[in-house]
Design a protein around this motif. Structure first.
Motif, short mmCIF file in Angstrom:
data_model
loop_
_atom_site.label_atom_id
_atom_site.label_comp_id
_atom_site.label_asym_id
_atom_site.label_seq_id
_atom_site.Cartn_x
_atom_site.Cartn_y
_atom_site.Cartn_z
N LEU A 92 -11.23 11.30 -39.62
CA LEU A 92 -10.70 9.96 -39.43
C LEU A 92 -11.70 8.95 -40.01
O LEU A 92 -12.80 8.77 -39.48
CB LEU A 92 -10.45 9.67 -37.95
CG LEU A 92 -9.37 10.51 -37.29
CD1 LEU A 92 -9.26 10.18 -35.81
CD2 LEU A 92 -8.03 10.31 -37.97
N GLN A 93 -11.33 8.30 -41.08
CA GLN A 93 -12.24 7.38 -41.75
C GLN A 93 -12.53 6.16 -40.88
O GLN A 93 -11.67 5.66 -40.17
CB GLN A 93 -11.63 6.93 -43.08
CG GLN A 93 -11.47 8.06 -44.08
CD GLN A 93 -10.93 7.56 -45.40
OE1 GLN A 93 -10.62 6.40 -45.56
NE2 GLN A 93 -10.84 8.47 -46.37
N GLY A 94 -13.77 5.71 -40.96
CA GLY A 94 -14.17 4.52 -40.22
C GLY A 94 -14.37 4.76 -38.75
O GLY A 94 -14.39 3.79 -37.97
N SER A 95 -14.50 6.00 -38.32
CA SER A 95 -14.69 6.28 -36.90
C SER A 95 -15.89 7.19 -36.73
O SER A 95 -16.37 7.81 -37.68
CB SER A 95 -13.45 6.95 -36.30
OG SER A 95 -13.29 8.25 -36.85
N SER A 148 -12.41 11.07 -31.51
CA SER A 148 -12.64 9.98 -32.46
C SER A 148 -11.34 9.21 -32.61
O SER A 148 -10.25 9.77 -32.44
CB SER A 148 -13.10 10.52 -33.82
OG SER A 148 -12.12 11.37 -34.38
N ALA A 167 -9.25 5.82 -34.86
CA ALA A 167 -9.23 4.96 -36.05
C ALA A 167 -8.00 4.09 -36.00
O ALA A 167 -6.93 4.53 -35.60
CB ALA A 167 -9.25 5.80 -37.33
N CYS A 178 -2.67 3.19 -35.02
CA CYS A 178 -3.89 3.73 -34.43
C CYS A 178 -3.69 5.22 -34.20
O CYS A 178 -2.60 5.68 -33.85
CB CYS A 178 -4.21 3.05 -33.09
SG CYS A 178 -4.87 1.38 -33.24
#
Length: 379
Positions: A138-141, A152, A154, A166
């Motif tokens: 999960l990008q940005g997490s 996690s 995002a 989300c």
């Protein structure tokens, strides 16, 4: 021949069954004296087996196509269900009608869909594939931990401060869970993040109390040897080849759209493989003319309306039962058949060889019959 993506799907984990064998033999007591003979000793009754010697109970077993997760959908969201007014929904529009969808169910996934009082759409998925690597996808997490549960989240932004969905992933014991939530009212909602945080807290709390997974449904062995890949399918000498010239060319692995693989756990190493193969009327074309899908052990789906769409029954030589599928999303003819314990689907798309719906249905029935009659599937 261009490369295509082969549908390789979720592991079906079979829980071991422990049976402890008991063998107890009574000892005969005998005495010996120098005086008169004592009466013979009577055999003593076998001692009652202790609790530790008793056979272990059989684990609860899931039926074919039923989740192996020991919780109902409303239990998986815990207190968030009441706090957000989550109402369970049938996911007709989300249901994928092919063998890939059936394989998810066969793997024992729990697939749950809800609508909140605020109009949010929520999907919660639980499986027995718990690779922690999925948490980092999960990008940005960043991976966090609460009460021993790693997770996690995002919320990618549609515009600054307004997320368009989300999602969260978490691992606890043998379980992997994923949430996907978006504002179903059609407008951006900055408070979606706060509502999704409530869902994550509820799922984490529920996941912490999950019991042991149910045992997998008993696997029924196939009655034939299907090929391991599309190169093993040769239908060039069948009657269908007289209708579709593309069958004179080798088949290639069927293309899978990215949305069909939205759930990250589908990357798991499988025990069950969907063999999905396409033929195109023009080499390199993005449009298929014919497709077959084979899922071993999947014939149960013909009796489960949650697995594949309803339709009308048809007779196909060599097939135990079959029906033409009917679903609003289908733009081609699909015939699903049970070949022993296996599920086989024949697809015929619109082409010059089959321009109308009636042409495609007739061709799909003949195509399925030719596939089954082609020997053990490897000729």
């Amino acid at each position: 021949m261009r490369a295509r993506t082969l549908a390789v799907l979720t592991a079906v984990v079979t829980a071991p069954r422990a049976l402890v064998g008991l063998g107890l033999m009574a000892s005969l007591l005998a005495g010996c004296t120098t005086g008169p003979s004592a009466p013979e000793s009577s055999p003593q009754p076998d001692p009652a087996p202790s609790a530790s010697m008793s056979a272990a109970p059989e684990p609860a077993q899931a039926a074919a196509g039923q989740p192996r997760i020991p919780a109902e959908c409303d239990e998986l969201v815990g207190a968030a269900g009441d706090e957000l007014g989550l109402a369970p929904q049938r996911a007709e529009e989300e249901r994928y009608w092919g063998a890939w969808w059936v394989s998810r169910l066969q793997a024992g996934l729990a697939l749950c869909y809800f609508e909140s009082a605020a109009g949010d759409q929520l999907a919660v998925t639980a499986s027995l594939y718990s690779d922690p690597d999925f948490l980092e996808e999960l990008q940005g997490s960043e991976v966090q931990q609460v009460d021993g549960i790693q997770f996690s989240t995002a919320c990618p932004e549609l515009e600054p401060g307004v997320p368009y969905y989300c999602t969260a992933r978490m691992v606890t014991g043998p379980y992997f869970l994923e949430t996907f939530m978006y504002d179903g009212t059609g407008g951006g909602d900055a408070s979606l993040i706060a509502r999704h945080d409530v869902v994550v807290a509820g799922v984490i709390d529920a996941a912490a109390s999950l019991g042991d997974p149910l045992a997998a449904a008993t696997a029924v062995p196939s009655e034939r040897e299907w090929p391991a890949d599309c190169g093993g399918l040769d239908l060039s000498s069948t009657s269908s080849a007289a209708t579709f010239s593309s069958l004179s060319e080798p088949a290639y692995p069927a293309f899978i759209a990215p949305e069909d693989l939205r759930i990250g756990l589908l990357n798991a190493q499988p025990d069950r493989i969907v063999l999905a193969c396409d033929w195109s009327p023009v080499t390199g074309s993005e449009l298929s003319e014919l497709r077959v899908e084979i899922l071993q052990g999947g014939s149960w789906a013909l009796g489960d309306p949650a697995a594949i769409p309803d339709g009308r029954a048809v007779t196909v030589p060599g097939v135990d039962q079959a029906r033409i599928l009917e679903h609003p999303r289908l733009r081609h003819a699909v015939v699903a058949g049970a070949v022993g314990p296996d599920l086989v689907l024949a697809h015929v798309f619109e082409s010059d060889a089959a321009p109308g719906p009636g042409d495609r249905e007739s061709a799909a029935i003949a195509f399925l019959a030719d596939l089954v009659a082609s020997g053990d599937g490897s000729s």
